[in-house]
Motif scaffolding. Structure first.
Motif, PDB file in Angstrom:
ATOM      1  N   LEU A 228      86.735  33.474   9.588  1.00  0.00           N
ATOM      2  CA  LEU A 228      86.149  33.562   9.085  1.00  0.00           C
ATOM      3  C   LEU A 228      84.682  33.677   8.994  1.00  0.00           C
ATOM      4  O   LEU A 228      83.338  33.652   7.996  1.00  0.00           O
ATOM      5  CB  LEU A 228      85.607  31.762   9.488  1.00  0.00           C
ATOM      6  CG  LEU A 228      86.699  30.876   9.261  1.00  0.00           C
ATOM      7  CD1 LEU A 228      86.794  29.568   9.930  1.00  0.00           C
ATOM      8  CD2 LEU A 228      86.706  30.522   8.024  1.00  0.00           C
ATOM      9  N   ALA A 229      84.366  34.014  10.764  1.00  0.00           N
ATOM     10  CA  ALA A 229      82.709  34.593  10.832  1.00  0.00           C
ATOM     11  C   ALA A 229      82.306  36.133   9.854  1.00  0.00           C
ATOM     12  O   ALA A 229      81.752  36.783   9.253  1.00  0.00           O
ATOM     13  CB  ALA A 229      82.782  34.999  11.781  1.00  0.00           C
ATOM     14  N   GLU A 231      84.610  37.036   7.125  1.00  0.00           N
ATOM     15  CA  GLU A 231      84.124  36.296   5.547  1.00  0.00           C
ATOM     16  C   GLU A 231      82.402  35.901   5.387  1.00  0.00           C
ATOM     17  O   GLU A 231      82.645  36.582   4.127  1.00  0.00           O
ATOM     18  CB  GLU A 231      84.917  34.895   5.432  1.00  0.00           C
ATOM     19  CG  GLU A 231      85.203  34.848   4.233  1.00  0.00           C
ATOM     20  CD  GLU A 231      85.653  33.352   2.933  1.00  0.00           C
ATOM     21  OE1 GLU A 231      86.637  33.472   2.981  1.00  0.00           O
ATOM     22  OE2 GLU A 231      85.616  32.482   4.491  1.00  0.00           O
ATOM     23  N   ALA A 232      82.212  35.230   6.505  1.00  0.00           N
ATOM     24  CA  ALA A 232      80.792  35.402   5.719  1.00  0.00           C
ATOM     25  C   ALA A 232      79.502  36.391   6.224  1.00  0.00           C
ATOM     26  O   ALA A 232      79.071  36.368   5.417  1.00  0.00           O
ATOM     27  CB  ALA A 232      80.017  34.053   7.033  1.00  0.00           C
ATOM     28  N   CYS A 233      80.154  37.145   7.081  1.00  0.00           N
ATOM     29  CA  CYS A 233      79.477  38.320   6.571  1.00  0.00           C
ATOM     30  C   CYS A 233      80.055  39.550   5.652  1.00  0.00           C
ATOM     31  O   CYS A 233      78.378  39.996   5.387  1.00  0.00           O
ATOM     32  CB  CYS A 233      79.907  39.244   8.625  1.00  0.00           C
ATOM     33  SG  CYS A 233      79.727  41.603   8.337  1.00  0.00           S
ATOM     34  N   GLU A 235      80.216  37.875   2.368  1.00  0.00           N
ATOM     35  CA  GLU A 235      79.357  37.319   1.719  1.00  0.00           C
ATOM     36  C   GLU A 235      77.630  37.563   2.046  1.00  0.00           C
ATOM     37  O   GLU A 235      77.247  37.848   0.636  1.00  0.00           O
ATOM     38  CB  GLU A 235      79.648  35.777   2.561  1.00  0.00           C
ATOM     39  CG  GLU A 235      81.170  35.007   1.832  1.00  0.00           C
ATOM     40  CD  GLU A 235      81.356  34.056   1.935  1.00  0.00           C
ATOM     41  OE1 GLU A 235      80.151  33.255   2.668  1.00  0.00           O
ATOM     42  OE2 GLU A 235      82.144  33.489   1.614  1.00  0.00           O
ATOM     43  N   ARG A 236      77.659  37.235   3.032  1.00  0.00           N
ATOM     44  CA  ARG A 236      76.061  38.326   3.378  1.00  0.00           C
ATOM     45  C   ARG A 236      75.868  39.511   2.552  1.00  0.00           C
ATOM     46  O   ARG A 236      75.041  40.197   2.640  1.00  0.00           O
ATOM     47  CB  ARG A 236      75.851  37.883   4.629  1.00  0.00           C
ATOM     48  CG  ARG A 236      74.232  38.325   4.388  1.00  0.00           C
ATOM     49  CD  ARG A 236      73.880  37.447   6.493  1.00  0.00           C
ATOM     50  NE  ARG A 236      74.495  38.717   7.323  1.00  0.00           N
ATOM     51  CZ  ARG A 236      74.998  38.174   8.377  1.00  0.00           C
ATOM     52  NH1 ARG A 236      73.229  37.348   9.255  1.00  0.00           N
ATOM     53  NH2 ARG A 236      75.349  39.073   9.957  1.00  0.00           N
TER      54      ARG A 236
END
Length: 366
Positions: A228-229, A231-233, A235-236
Protein backbone atom coordinates in the motif's frame (compact mmCIF):
# COMPACT_ATOMS: atom_id res chain seq x y z
CA UNK A 1 -9.98 -0.31 19.28
CA UNK A 2 -9.16 0.36 15.65
CA UNK A 3 -5.99 1.47 13.92
CA UNK A 4 -5.50 2.51 10.29
CA UNK A 5 -2.66 -0.02 9.89
CA UNK A 6 -4.62 -2.94 11.31
CA UNK A 7 -7.69 -4.97 10.31
CA UNK A 8 -7.30 -4.06 6.66
CA UNK A 9 -9.13 -6.08 4.02
CA UNK A 10 -6.78 -8.50 2.22
CA UNK A 11 -4.85 -7.10 -0.71
CA UNK A 12 -6.35 -8.65 -3.82
CA UNK A 13 -4.41 -10.18 -6.67
CA UNK A 14 -6.00 -7.61 -8.97
CA UNK A 15 -4.66 -4.71 -6.91
CA UNK A 16 -1.24 -6.35 -6.60
CA UNK A 17 -1.11 -6.69 -10.39
CA UNK A 18 -2.19 -3.08 -10.83
CA UNK A 19 0.73 -1.94 -8.68
CA UNK A 20 3.09 -3.99 -10.84
CA UNK A 21 1.63 -2.31 -13.92
CA UNK A 22 2.34 1.09 -12.38
CA UNK A 23 5.97 0.10 -11.85
CA UNK A 24 6.15 -0.98 -15.50
CA UNK A 25 4.86 2.44 -16.57
CA UNK A 26 7.41 4.12 -14.31
CA UNK A 27 10.17 2.23 -16.14
CA UNK A 28 8.50 2.59 -19.55
CA UNK A 29 8.99 -1.13 -20.07
CA UNK A 30 7.06 -3.90 -21.79
CA UNK A 31 9.07 -6.53 -19.95
CA UNK A 32 7.56 -8.62 -17.18
CA UNK A 33 7.62 -6.78 -13.87
CA UNK A 34 7.53 -8.50 -10.49
CA UNK A 35 7.06 -6.64 -7.23
CA UNK A 36 9.12 -8.70 -4.82
CA UNK A 37 8.24 -9.01 -1.16
CA UNK A 38 11.41 -7.79 0.49
CA UNK A 39 14.13 -5.15 0.35
CA UNK A 40 15.93 -4.85 -2.99
CA UNK A 41 18.70 -7.24 -1.98
CA UNK A 42 16.11 -10.00 -2.50
CA UNK A 43 15.69 -9.57 -6.30
CA UNK A 44 19.30 -8.44 -6.69
CA UNK A 45 20.59 -11.72 -5.31
CA UNK A 46 17.77 -13.82 -6.74
CA UNK A 47 18.42 -12.57 -10.28
CA UNK A 48 22.14 -13.32 -10.18
CA UNK A 49 21.67 -16.79 -8.71
CA UNK A 50 18.97 -17.54 -11.29
CA UNK A 51 20.76 -16.25 -14.38
CA UNK A 52 24.39 -17.13 -13.59
CA UNK A 53 26.02 -20.50 -13.09
CA UNK A 54 29.16 -22.55 -13.78
CA UNK A 55 28.97 -21.84 -17.52
CA UNK A 56 28.60 -18.07 -17.11
CA UNK A 57 31.45 -15.68 -17.90
CA UNK A 58 30.63 -12.39 -16.21
CA UNK A 59 31.95 -8.87 -16.48
CA UNK A 60 31.28 -7.32 -13.08
CA UNK A 61 31.71 -3.56 -12.94
CA UNK A 62 32.81 -2.26 -9.55
CA UNK A 63 32.22 1.45 -8.91
CA UNK A 64 31.29 1.02 -5.25
CA UNK A 65 30.42 -1.52 -2.55
CA UNK A 66 27.43 -3.07 -4.30
CA UNK A 67 29.51 -3.99 -7.32
CA UNK A 68 31.81 -5.87 -4.96
CA UNK A 69 28.82 -7.73 -3.53
CA UNK A 70 27.60 -8.76 -6.98
CA UNK A 71 31.00 -10.21 -7.78
CA UNK A 72 30.81 -12.35 -4.65
CA UNK A 73 27.36 -13.68 -5.59
CA UNK A 74 28.50 -14.44 -9.12
CA UNK A 75 31.49 -16.42 -7.85
CA UNK A 76 29.28 -18.25 -5.35
CA UNK A 77 27.07 -19.25 -8.29
CA UNK A 78 30.06 -20.81 -10.06
CA UNK A 79 30.51 -18.11 -12.70
CA UNK A 80 33.88 -17.06 -14.05
CA UNK A 81 34.11 -13.38 -13.09
CA UNK A 82 36.19 -10.60 -14.57
CA UNK A 83 35.98 -7.53 -12.33
CA UNK A 84 36.30 -4.11 -13.92
CA UNK A 85 37.04 -1.81 -11.01
CA UNK A 86 37.31 1.94 -11.42
CA UNK A 87 38.12 4.53 -8.74
CA UNK A 88 35.09 5.41 -6.65
CA UNK A 89 35.46 9.11 -7.51
CA UNK A 90 34.65 8.47 -11.16
CA UNK A 91 32.37 6.40 -13.43
CA UNK A 92 33.00 3.53 -15.80
CA UNK A 93 32.92 4.35 -19.51
CA UNK A 94 31.49 2.51 -22.50
CA UNK A 95 35.03 2.39 -23.88
CA UNK A 96 36.23 0.46 -20.84
CA UNK A 97 33.36 -2.00 -21.29
CA UNK A 98 34.28 -2.42 -24.95
CA UNK A 99 37.92 -3.05 -24.00
CA UNK A 100 36.86 -5.69 -21.48
CA UNK A 101 34.91 -7.53 -24.19
CA UNK A 102 37.90 -7.34 -26.50
CA UNK A 103 40.08 -8.92 -23.83
CA UNK A 104 37.47 -11.52 -22.85
CA UNK A 105 35.14 -12.09 -25.84
CA UNK A 106 33.49 -15.01 -24.04
CA UNK A 107 31.71 -12.65 -21.60
CA UNK A 108 27.96 -13.36 -21.64
CA UNK A 109 26.76 -11.52 -18.52
CA UNK A 110 27.37 -7.92 -17.42
CA UNK A 111 26.49 -6.62 -13.96
CA UNK A 112 26.44 -2.91 -13.21
CA UNK A 113 25.19 -0.48 -10.59
CA UNK A 114 23.55 2.57 -12.15
CA UNK A 115 24.06 5.00 -9.26
CA UNK A 116 26.12 4.19 -6.17
CA UNK A 117 24.60 6.27 -3.39
CA UNK A 118 27.42 5.11 -1.11
CA UNK A 119 30.08 6.76 -3.26
CA UNK A 120 28.02 9.36 -5.11
CA UNK A 121 28.80 8.31 -8.67
CA UNK A 122 26.53 7.33 -11.56
CA UNK A 123 27.32 5.32 -14.67
CA UNK A 124 26.29 6.01 -18.32
CA UNK A 125 23.96 3.03 -18.73
CA UNK A 126 22.58 4.00 -22.13
CA UNK A 127 26.06 4.06 -23.70
CA UNK A 128 27.13 0.90 -21.91
CA UNK A 129 23.94 -0.85 -22.98
CA UNK A 130 24.82 -0.28 -26.64
CA UNK A 131 28.11 -2.13 -26.18
CA UNK A 132 26.49 -4.98 -24.26
CA UNK A 133 23.81 -5.39 -26.95
CA UNK A 134 26.47 -5.54 -29.67
CA UNK A 135 28.06 -8.47 -27.86
CA UNK A 136 24.80 -10.25 -27.05
CA UNK A 137 25.50 -10.49 -23.33
CA UNK A 138 22.80 -10.46 -20.67
CA UNK A 139 22.66 -7.07 -18.94
CA UNK A 140 21.90 -6.89 -15.18
CA UNK A 141 21.37 -3.46 -13.61
CA UNK A 142 20.97 -2.26 -10.04
CA UNK A 143 18.84 0.89 -10.35
CA UNK A 144 17.72 0.96 -6.71
CA UNK A 145 19.27 4.35 -5.95
CA UNK A 146 18.83 5.94 -9.37
CA UNK A 147 15.14 5.37 -10.08
CA UNK A 148 13.29 8.63 -9.53
CA UNK A 149 16.50 10.65 -9.45
CA UNK A 150 17.42 10.08 -13.11
CA UNK A 151 15.92 8.19 -16.06
CA UNK A 152 15.78 4.38 -15.80
CA UNK A 153 14.76 2.82 -19.13
CA UNK A 154 15.35 -0.95 -19.34
CA UNK A 155 13.86 -1.39 -22.82
CA UNK A 156 15.63 1.56 -24.44
CA UNK A 157 18.96 0.60 -22.85
CA UNK A 158 18.77 -3.14 -23.49
CA UNK A 159 18.70 -4.09 -19.81
CA UNK A 160 17.54 -7.67 -19.22
CA UNK A 161 17.31 -7.61 -15.43
CA UNK A 162 16.58 -4.23 -13.81
CA UNK A 163 16.09 -4.03 -10.04
CA UNK A 164 14.59 -0.99 -8.31
CA UNK A 165 13.64 0.00 -4.80
CA UNK A 166 11.36 2.76 -3.61
CA UNK A 167 13.14 3.89 -0.46
CA UNK A 168 15.47 6.49 -1.95
CA UNK A 169 14.53 8.94 -4.71
CA UNK A 170 10.94 7.69 -4.98
CA UNK A 171 10.39 8.48 -1.29
CA UNK A 172 8.62 5.16 -0.66
CA UNK A 173 8.96 2.03 1.47
CA UNK A 174 12.05 -0.13 1.87
CA UNK A 175 10.19 -3.39 2.47
CA UNK A 176 9.25 -4.13 -1.15
CA UNK A 177 11.18 -3.89 -4.40
CA UNK A 178 10.71 -4.71 -8.07
CA UNK A 179 12.47 -6.26 -11.02
CA UNK A 180 11.84 -6.13 -14.75
CA UNK A 181 12.82 -9.29 -16.64
CA UNK A 182 13.32 -9.71 -20.39
CA UNK A 183 12.28 -12.81 -22.30
CA UNK A 184 15.87 -13.86 -22.85
CA UNK A 185 16.61 -13.46 -19.15
CA UNK A 186 13.73 -15.82 -18.35
CA UNK A 187 15.14 -18.26 -20.92
CA UNK A 188 18.59 -18.06 -19.30
CA UNK A 189 17.07 -18.79 -15.89
CA UNK A 190 14.99 -21.70 -17.20
CA UNK A 191 18.11 -23.27 -18.72
CA UNK A 192 20.10 -22.92 -15.50
CA UNK A 193 19.86 -26.10 -13.38
CA UNK A 194 21.24 -24.18 -10.41
CA UNK A 195 18.57 -21.47 -10.45
CA UNK A 196 16.78 -21.29 -7.08
CA UNK A 197 13.50 -23.23 -6.96
CA UNK A 198 11.08 -23.67 -4.06
CA UNK A 199 12.95 -20.78 -2.47
CA UNK A 200 12.25 -17.22 -1.38
CA UNK A 201 14.99 -16.22 -3.84
CA UNK A 202 13.25 -17.95 -6.75
CA UNK A 203 12.08 -15.65 -9.52
CA UNK A 204 11.10 -18.70 -11.58
CA UNK A 205 8.63 -19.77 -8.88
CA UNK A 206 6.96 -16.36 -9.10
CA UNK A 207 6.91 -16.54 -12.88
CA UNK A 208 5.22 -19.93 -12.97
CA UNK A 209 2.82 -19.44 -10.07
CA UNK A 210 1.95 -15.80 -10.72
CA UNK A 211 2.79 -14.46 -14.18
CA UNK A 212 2.17 -17.63 -16.18
CA UNK A 213 -1.03 -18.23 -14.21
CA UNK A 214 -2.44 -14.91 -15.37
CA UNK A 215 -1.88 -13.04 -12.07
CA UNK A 216 -5.22 -14.35 -10.73
CA UNK A 217 -4.11 -15.73 -7.35
CA UNK A 218 -1.17 -14.59 -5.23
CA UNK A 219 1.33 -17.35 -4.38
CA UNK A 220 1.41 -16.26 -0.73
CA UNK A 221 0.20 -13.49 1.55
CA UNK A 222 1.69 -10.19 0.38
CA UNK A 223 3.46 -7.61 2.53
CA UNK A 224 0.28 -5.58 2.72
CA UNK A 225 1.41 -2.37 4.38
CA UNK A 226 4.50 -2.12 2.20
CA UNK A 227 2.45 -2.74 -0.95
CA UNK A 228 0.00 0.00 0.00
CA UNK A 229 2.91 2.34 0.74
CA UNK A 230 4.43 1.53 -2.66
CA UNK A 231 1.10 2.25 -4.33
CA UNK A 232 0.87 5.61 -2.55
CA UNK A 233 4.47 6.40 -3.50
CA UNK A 234 3.78 5.68 -7.18
CA UNK A 235 0.61 7.78 -7.06
CA UNK A 236 2.59 10.70 -5.68
CA UNK A 237 5.26 10.41 -8.38
CA UNK A 238 2.60 10.17 -11.09
CA UNK A 239 0.81 13.24 -9.75
CA UNK A 240 3.97 15.32 -9.70
CA UNK A 241 5.30 13.91 -12.96
CA UNK A 242 8.47 11.83 -13.20
CA UNK A 243 10.32 14.59 -15.05
CA UNK A 244 9.54 16.99 -12.20
CA UNK A 245 10.79 14.49 -9.61
CA UNK A 246 14.05 13.83 -11.47
CA UNK A 247 14.58 17.57 -12.04
CA UNK A 248 14.21 18.15 -8.30
CA UNK A 249 16.96 15.61 -7.56
CA UNK A 250 19.21 17.07 -10.25
CA UNK A 251 18.72 20.52 -8.75
CA UNK A 252 19.54 19.26 -5.26
CA UNK A 253 22.75 17.63 -6.49
CA UNK A 254 23.94 20.68 -8.39
CA UNK A 255 23.07 22.98 -5.49
CA UNK A 256 24.84 20.81 -2.91
CA UNK A 257 27.98 20.54 -5.02
CA UNK A 258 28.15 24.26 -5.78
CA UNK A 259 27.31 25.22 -2.21
CA UNK A 260 29.97 22.96 -0.73
CA UNK A 261 32.65 24.39 -3.01
CA UNK A 262 31.64 27.96 -2.13
CA UNK A 263 31.45 27.11 1.58
CA UNK A 264 35.18 26.47 1.77
CA UNK A 265 36.69 24.97 4.88
CA UNK A 266 38.51 22.43 2.72
CA UNK A 267 35.42 20.53 1.52
CA UNK A 268 35.72 19.18 -2.03
CA UNK A 269 33.42 17.10 -4.22
CA UNK A 270 34.43 13.45 -3.86
CA UNK A 271 33.33 12.67 -7.43
CA UNK A 272 35.54 14.85 -9.60
CA UNK A 273 33.35 15.42 -12.66
CA UNK A 274 29.78 16.74 -12.54
CA UNK A 275 28.77 14.29 -15.28
CA UNK A 276 29.85 11.37 -13.07
CA UNK A 277 28.01 12.63 -9.96
CA UNK A 278 24.76 10.91 -8.98
CA UNK A 279 21.65 13.07 -8.55
CA UNK A 280 20.56 10.95 -5.58
CA UNK A 281 23.41 11.86 -3.21
CA UNK A 282 26.45 14.12 -3.15
CA UNK A 283 29.68 12.92 -1.56
CA UNK A 284 32.27 15.34 -0.24
CA UNK A 285 35.90 14.85 0.76
CA UNK A 286 36.86 16.45 4.07
CA UNK A 287 40.10 18.41 4.56
CA UNK A 288 43.24 16.81 5.90
CA UNK A 289 43.17 16.45 9.68
CA UNK A 290 39.36 16.22 9.84
CA UNK A 291 37.62 12.88 10.38
CA UNK A 292 34.42 12.75 8.34
CA UNK A 293 32.49 10.68 10.90
CA UNK A 294 33.31 13.22 13.63
CA UNK A 295 32.36 16.14 11.41
CA UNK A 296 29.01 14.53 10.59
CA UNK A 297 28.34 13.76 14.25
CA UNK A 298 28.88 17.40 15.14
CA UNK A 299 26.75 18.60 12.21
CA UNK A 300 23.90 16.34 13.34
CA UNK A 301 24.09 17.36 16.97
CA UNK A 302 21.83 20.38 16.41
CA UNK A 303 19.51 18.66 13.93
CA UNK A 304 19.66 14.84 13.90
CA UNK A 305 17.07 14.69 11.10
CA UNK A 306 19.43 16.11 8.46
CA UNK A 307 20.25 13.58 5.72
CA UNK A 308 23.98 13.57 6.45
CA UNK A 309 26.16 10.48 6.85
CA UNK A 310 29.80 9.56 6.84
CA UNK A 311 31.10 7.13 4.25
CA UNK A 312 31.00 3.43 5.02
CA UNK A 313 33.99 1.42 6.17
CA UNK A 314 37.33 3.04 5.41
CA UNK A 315 35.52 5.99 3.80
CA UNK A 316 34.23 7.04 7.23
CA UNK A 317 37.43 9.02 7.71
CA UNK A 318 37.38 10.98 4.48
CA UNK A 319 33.85 11.14 3.04
CA UNK A 320 30.67 13.00 3.96
CA UNK A 321 27.50 12.01 2.14
CA UNK A 322 24.53 14.35 1.67
CA UNK A 323 21.54 12.09 0.92
CA UNK A 324 19.29 14.58 -0.86
CA UNK A 325 16.70 12.10 -2.11
CA UNK A 326 12.96 11.69 -1.88
CA UNK A 327 11.41 14.33 0.37
CA UNK A 328 14.90 15.66 1.17
CA UNK A 329 15.54 16.82 -2.40
CA UNK A 330 14.57 20.41 -1.60
CA UNK A 331 16.40 23.75 -1.43
CA UNK A 332 15.65 24.00 2.29
CA UNK A 333 17.25 20.68 3.13
CA UNK A 334 20.30 21.41 0.99
CA UNK A 335 20.72 24.78 2.67
CA UNK A 336 20.35 23.29 6.16
CA UNK A 337 22.97 20.61 5.41
CA UNK A 338 25.46 23.19 4.16
CA UNK A 339 24.87 25.39 7.21
CA UNK A 340 25.36 22.47 9.60
CA UNK A 341 28.58 21.40 7.88
CA UNK A 342 29.77 25.01 7.91
CA UNK A 343 29.24 25.31 11.67
CA UNK A 344 31.04 22.02 12.28
CA UNK A 345 34.02 23.10 10.17
CA UNK A 346 34.13 26.53 11.78
CA UNK A 347 34.31 24.94 15.24
CA UNK A 348 37.50 23.22 14.06
CA UNK A 349 39.03 26.59 13.22
CA UNK A 350 38.50 26.36 9.48
CA UNK A 351 37.41 29.40 7.48
CA UNK A 352 33.98 29.06 5.89
CA UNK A 353 31.62 31.41 4.04
CA UNK A 354 27.99 30.39 4.71
CA UNK A 355 26.58 33.32 2.74
CA UNK A 356 28.57 32.37 -0.35
CA UNK A 357 27.40 28.78 0.05
CA UNK A 358 23.75 29.86 0.20
CA UNK A 359 24.11 32.06 -2.86
CA UNK A 360 25.96 29.40 -4.88
CA UNK A 361 23.43 26.72 -3.99
CA UNK A 362 20.50 28.94 -4.94
CA UNK A 363 22.11 29.88 -8.25
CA UNK A 364 22.95 26.26 -9.12
CA UNK A 365 19.44 25.03 -8.36
CA UNK A 366 17.96 27.38 -10.91
Amino acid sequence: MTHPFLDLPPLSAERFAAIEDRVARLLDTRQDVLVTQGEALLPLEGAIRAAAGPGTVALNVVTGPYGQTFGNWLRDSGATVHDLAVPFHTAVTAGQIRDAFAEHPEIDFVSLVHAEAATGNTNPVAEIGEVVRERGALFYLDAVASVGAEPVLPDAWGVDLCVIGAQKALGGPAGVSAISVSERAWARMAANPGAPRRSYLSLLDWKERWLDAGRKALPHAPAQLEMLALEACLERVEAAGLETVTARHRGAALATRAGAVALGGGLEPYVHEVADAAPVATTLRVPSGVVAAELVARALADDPALPLAAGGGALAREMVRVNHYGPDATPGVVRACLEALGRALEERGLAVDPAAARDAAAAAWH
